[in-house]
Design a protein around this motif. Structure first.
Motif, PDB file in Angstrom:
ATOM      1  N   ARG A  75     -37.748  20.317 -28.536  1.00 16.11           N
ATOM      2  CA  ARG A  75     -37.308  19.881 -27.210  1.00 16.11           C
ATOM      3  C   ARG A  75     -35.977  19.135 -27.313  1.00 16.11           C
ATOM      4  O   ARG A  75     -35.671  18.539 -28.347  1.00 16.11           O
ATOM      5  CB  ARG A  75     -38.363  19.003 -26.548  1.00 16.11           C
ATOM      6  CG  ARG A  75     -39.689  19.728 -26.340  1.00 16.11           C
ATOM      7  CD  ARG A  75     -40.739  18.841 -25.692  1.00 16.11           C
ATOM      8  NE  ARG A  75     -42.010  19.529 -25.584  1.00 16.11           N
ATOM      9  CZ  ARG A  75     -42.348  20.347 -24.584  1.00 16.11           C
ATOM     10  NH1 ARG A  75     -41.489  20.548 -23.602  1.00 16.11           N
ATOM     11  NH2 ARG A  75     -43.517  20.944 -24.559  1.00 16.11           N
ATOM     12  N   ALA A  76     -35.229  19.153 -26.204  1.00 18.38           N
ATOM     13  CA  ALA A  76     -33.911  18.518 -26.230  1.00 18.38           C
ATOM     14  C   ALA A  76     -33.545  17.982 -24.860  1.00 18.38           C
ATOM     15  O   ALA A  76     -34.014  18.472 -23.822  1.00 18.38           O
ATOM     16  CB  ALA A  76     -32.848  19.514 -26.676  1.00 18.38           C
ATOM     17  N   TRP A  77     -32.673  16.973 -24.880  1.00 15.92           N
ATOM     18  CA  TRP A  77     -31.939  16.531 -23.697  1.00 15.92           C
ATOM     19  C   TRP A  77     -30.503  16.973 -23.874  1.00 15.92           C
ATOM     20  O   TRP A  77     -29.924  16.835 -24.960  1.00 15.92           O
ATOM     21  CB  TRP A  77     -32.008  15.011 -23.533  1.00 15.92           C
ATOM     22  CG  TRP A  77     -33.338  14.523 -23.064  1.00 15.92           C
ATOM     23  CD1 TRP A  77     -34.306  13.918 -23.817  1.00 15.92           C
ATOM     24  CD2 TRP A  77     -33.844  14.591 -21.728  1.00 15.92           C
ATOM     25  NE1 TRP A  77     -35.395  13.612 -23.041  1.00 15.92           N
ATOM     26  CE2 TRP A  77     -35.142  14.003 -21.745  1.00 15.92           C
ATOM     27  CE3 TRP A  77     -33.342  15.088 -20.519  1.00 15.92           C
ATOM     28  CZ2 TRP A  77     -35.927  13.912 -20.604  1.00 15.92           C
ATOM     29  CZ3 TRP A  77     -34.126  14.995 -19.378  1.00 15.92           C
ATOM     30  CH2 TRP A  77     -35.391  14.409 -19.422  1.00 15.92           C
ATOM     31  N   GLU A  78     -29.927  17.521 -22.802  1.00 21.37           N
ATOM     32  CA  GLU A  78     -28.573  18.052 -22.874  1.00 21.37           C
ATOM     33  C   GLU A  78     -27.732  17.539 -21.706  1.00 21.37           C
ATOM     34  O   GLU A  78     -28.262  17.191 -20.649  1.00 21.37           O
ATOM     35  CB  GLU A  78     -28.592  19.589 -22.771  1.00 21.37           C
ATOM     36  CG  GLU A  78     -29.402  20.289 -23.822  1.00 21.37           C
ATOM     37  CD  GLU A  78     -29.494  21.773 -23.553  1.00 21.37           C
ATOM     38  OE1 GLU A  78     -29.568  22.543 -24.530  1.00 21.37           O
ATOM     39  OE2 GLU A  78     -29.507  22.177 -22.355  1.00 21.37           O
ATOM     40  N   ILE A 106     -20.183  22.111 -12.127  1.00 25.48           N
ATOM     41  CA  ILE A 106     -21.554  21.587 -12.111  1.00 25.48           C
ATOM     42  C   ILE A 106     -21.768  20.790 -13.396  1.00 25.48           C
ATOM     43  O   ILE A 106     -21.748  21.342 -14.497  1.00 25.48           O
ATOM     44  CB  ILE A 106     -22.576  22.722 -12.002  1.00 25.48           C
ATOM     45  CG1 ILE A 106     -22.362  23.496 -10.685  1.00 25.48           C
ATOM     46  CG2 ILE A 106     -23.998  22.176 -12.093  1.00 25.48           C
ATOM     47  CD1 ILE A 106     -23.218  24.742 -10.568  1.00 25.48           C
ATOM     48  N   VAL A 107     -21.940  19.479 -13.257  1.00 19.69           N
ATOM     49  CA  VAL A 107     -22.211  18.596 -14.397  1.00 19.69           C
ATOM     50  C   VAL A 107     -23.703  18.282 -14.356  1.00 19.69           C
ATOM     51  O   VAL A 107     -24.171  17.607 -13.441  1.00 19.69           O
ATOM     52  CB  VAL A 107     -21.387  17.302 -14.314  1.00 19.69           C
ATOM     53  CG1 VAL A 107     -21.659  16.420 -15.530  1.00 19.69           C
ATOM     54  CG2 VAL A 107     -19.899  17.618 -14.202  1.00 19.69           C
ATOM     55  N   SER A 108     -24.449  18.782 -15.333  1.00 25.19           N
ATOM     56  CA  SER A 108     -25.906  18.663 -15.260  1.00 25.19           C
ATOM     57  C   SER A 108     -26.492  18.003 -16.493  1.00 25.19           C
ATOM     58  O   SER A 108     -25.950  18.101 -17.595  1.00 25.19           O
ATOM     59  CB  SER A 108     -26.556  20.041 -15.061  1.00 25.19           C
ATOM     60  OG  SER A 108     -26.351  20.871 -16.186  1.00 25.19           O
ATOM     61  N   VAL A 109     -27.599  17.334 -16.274  1.00 20.30           N
ATOM     62  CA  VAL A 109     -28.463  16.848 -17.353  1.00 20.30           C
ATOM     63  C   VAL A 109     -29.646  17.803 -17.414  1.00 20.30           C
ATOM     64  O   VAL A 109     -30.318  18.043 -16.394  1.00 20.30           O
ATOM     65  CB  VAL A 109     -28.932  15.410 -17.096  1.00 20.30           C
ATOM     66  CG1 VAL A 109     -29.926  14.973 -18.176  1.00 20.30           C
ATOM     67  CG2 VAL A 109     -27.739  14.458 -17.061  1.00 20.30           C
ATOM     68  N   ASN A 110     -29.876  18.370 -18.597  1.00 18.72           N
ATOM     69  CA  ASN A 110     -30.888  19.413 -18.750  1.00 18.72           C
ATOM     70  C   ASN A 110     -32.012  18.967 -19.673  1.00 18.72           C
ATOM     71  O   ASN A 110     -31.787  18.191 -20.614  1.00 18.72           O
ATOM     72  CB  ASN A 110     -30.275  20.687 -19.355  1.00 18.72           C
ATOM     73  CG  ASN A 110     -29.028  21.143 -18.643  1.00 18.72           C
ATOM     74  OD1 ASN A 110     -28.905  20.981 -17.434  1.00 18.72           O
ATOM     75  ND2 ASN A 110     -28.109  21.734 -19.392  1.00 18.72           N
ATOM     76  N   ARG A 111     -33.190  19.508 -19.413  1.00 24.28           N
ATOM     77  CA  ARG A 111     -34.298  19.421 -20.350  1.00 24.28           C
ATOM     78  C   ARG A 111     -34.505  20.815 -20.914  1.00 24.28           C
ATOM     79  O   ARG A 111     -34.709  21.773 -20.156  1.00 24.28           O
ATOM     80  CB  ARG A 111     -35.563  18.926 -19.642  1.00 24.28           C
ATOM     81  CG  ARG A 111     -36.744  18.652 -20.578  1.00 24.28           C
ATOM     82  CD  ARG A 111     -36.429  17.591 -21.606  1.00 24.28           C
ATOM     83  NE  ARG A 111     -37.640  17.079 -22.256  1.00 24.28           N
ATOM     84  CZ  ARG A 111     -37.655  16.462 -23.415  1.00 24.28           C
ATOM     85  NH1 ARG A 111     -36.507  16.287 -24.078  1.00 24.28           N
ATOM     86  NH2 ARG A 111     -38.772  15.998 -23.918  1.00 24.28           N
ATOM     87  N   ALA A 112     -34.417  20.956 -22.238  1.00 27.15           N
ATOM     88  CA  ALA A 112     -34.522  22.264 -22.878  1.00 27.15           C
ATOM     89  C   ALA A 112     -35.685  22.272 -23.863  1.00 27.15           C
ATOM     90  O   ALA A 112     -36.036  21.236 -24.430  1.00 27.15           O
ATOM     91  CB  ALA A 112     -33.222  22.603 -23.602  1.00 27.15           C
ATOM     92  N   PHE A 113     -36.262  23.451 -24.047  1.00 28.55           N
ATOM     93  CA  PHE A 113     -37.312  23.583 -25.048  1.00 28.55           C
ATOM     94  C   PHE A 113     -37.307  24.997 -25.603  1.00 28.55           C
ATOM     95  O   PHE A 113     -36.879  25.945 -24.943  1.00 28.55           O
ATOM     96  CB  PHE A 113     -38.687  23.234 -24.455  1.00 28.55           C
ATOM     97  CG  PHE A 113     -39.120  24.113 -23.313  1.00 28.55           C
ATOM     98  CD1 PHE A 113     -39.905  25.227 -23.529  1.00 28.55           C
ATOM     99  CD2 PHE A 113     -38.733  23.820 -22.013  1.00 28.55           C
ATOM    100  CE1 PHE A 113     -40.301  26.041 -22.483  1.00 28.55           C
ATOM    101  CE2 PHE A 113     -39.129  24.622 -20.954  1.00 28.55           C
ATOM    102  CZ  PHE A 113     -39.912  25.738 -21.190  1.00 28.55           C
TER     103      PHE A 113
END
Length: 207
Positions: A75-78, A106-113
């Motif tokens: 998992r990651a925060w991006e 678009i400037v985004s904070v993402n949750r990735a897995f």
């Protein structure tokens, strides 16, 4: 007491999730679905229409995405900057051109897995725009402005070309709402609803 020792030993023996930083840069293009647009100018001019947009991702200013992520295990925060451009293909009477060619950013904070060989992500963040238009003979160029918000979802796959470098191929969907200001005399404003599908290819590096 013995159970406590056993639990403690298991926790101590469990390896910590591997942590890495990833830096990525992408090029690509986008397809913009027809959506509502309002074009307004002080003095009474106002037009609403179903907008048809072009992206022109391979012409300057180029379409791109930059992204940094901190991975802990699967998992990651991006944080990412997606820089598409939109050009109105069907301007109404009285409007010569409308574009957001220096970025519908678009400037985004993402949750990735990760799931198997695939990476999935969901994100949200602000939209920063630089709009250009010609309305009733008045030309507008900007300014850059925090104009709205967007949601993002995407999926991608990596192809390693070394121990820490890889090629990434991704697809994404974005939904955005923004109200870019047009500075001038008279002033103007766009009200943009944008739905887009994105295809990207880029290079990444694990630190």
């Amino acid at each position: 007491m013995k159970l406590g020792w056993i639990v403690g030993a298991l926790v101590w023996a469990t390896p910590a999730a591997a942590e890495t930083w990833n830096l990525e840069a992408f090029g690509g293009n986008a397809y913009n679905f027809d959506s509502r647009l309002r074009i307004a100018q002080d003095g009474g001019f106002s037009e609403s229409l179903t907008a048809k947009y072009e992206t022109r991702g391979f012409r300057p200013p180029l379409y791109y995405q930059l992204r940094a992520g901190h991975w802990s295990g699967e998992r990651a925060w991006e944080i990412s900057l997606l820089h598409p451009t939109i050009y109105l293909a069907n301007p109404p009477a009285g409007v010569s051109d409308v574009s957001v060619s220096h970025g519908f950013n678009i400037v985004s904070v993402n949750r990735a897995f990760k799931a198997g060989d695939w990476t999935y992500r969901f994100g949200a963040g602000p939209v920063i725009t630089h709009a250009e238009a010609t309305i009733l003979g008045t030309k507008y160029d900007g300014p850059y402005r925090l104009s709205g918000a967007a949601l993002l979802t995407g999926v991608g796959k990596r192809f390693h070309i070394g121990t820490s470098t890889y090629i990434a191929v991704e697809g994404a969907l974005t939904v955005a709402y923004a109200k870019p200001h047009l500075a001038g005399t008279p002033s103007g404003e766009l009200t943009v609803t944008n739905f887009a599908a994105h295809a990207l290819i880029g290079v990444g590096h694990e630190l």
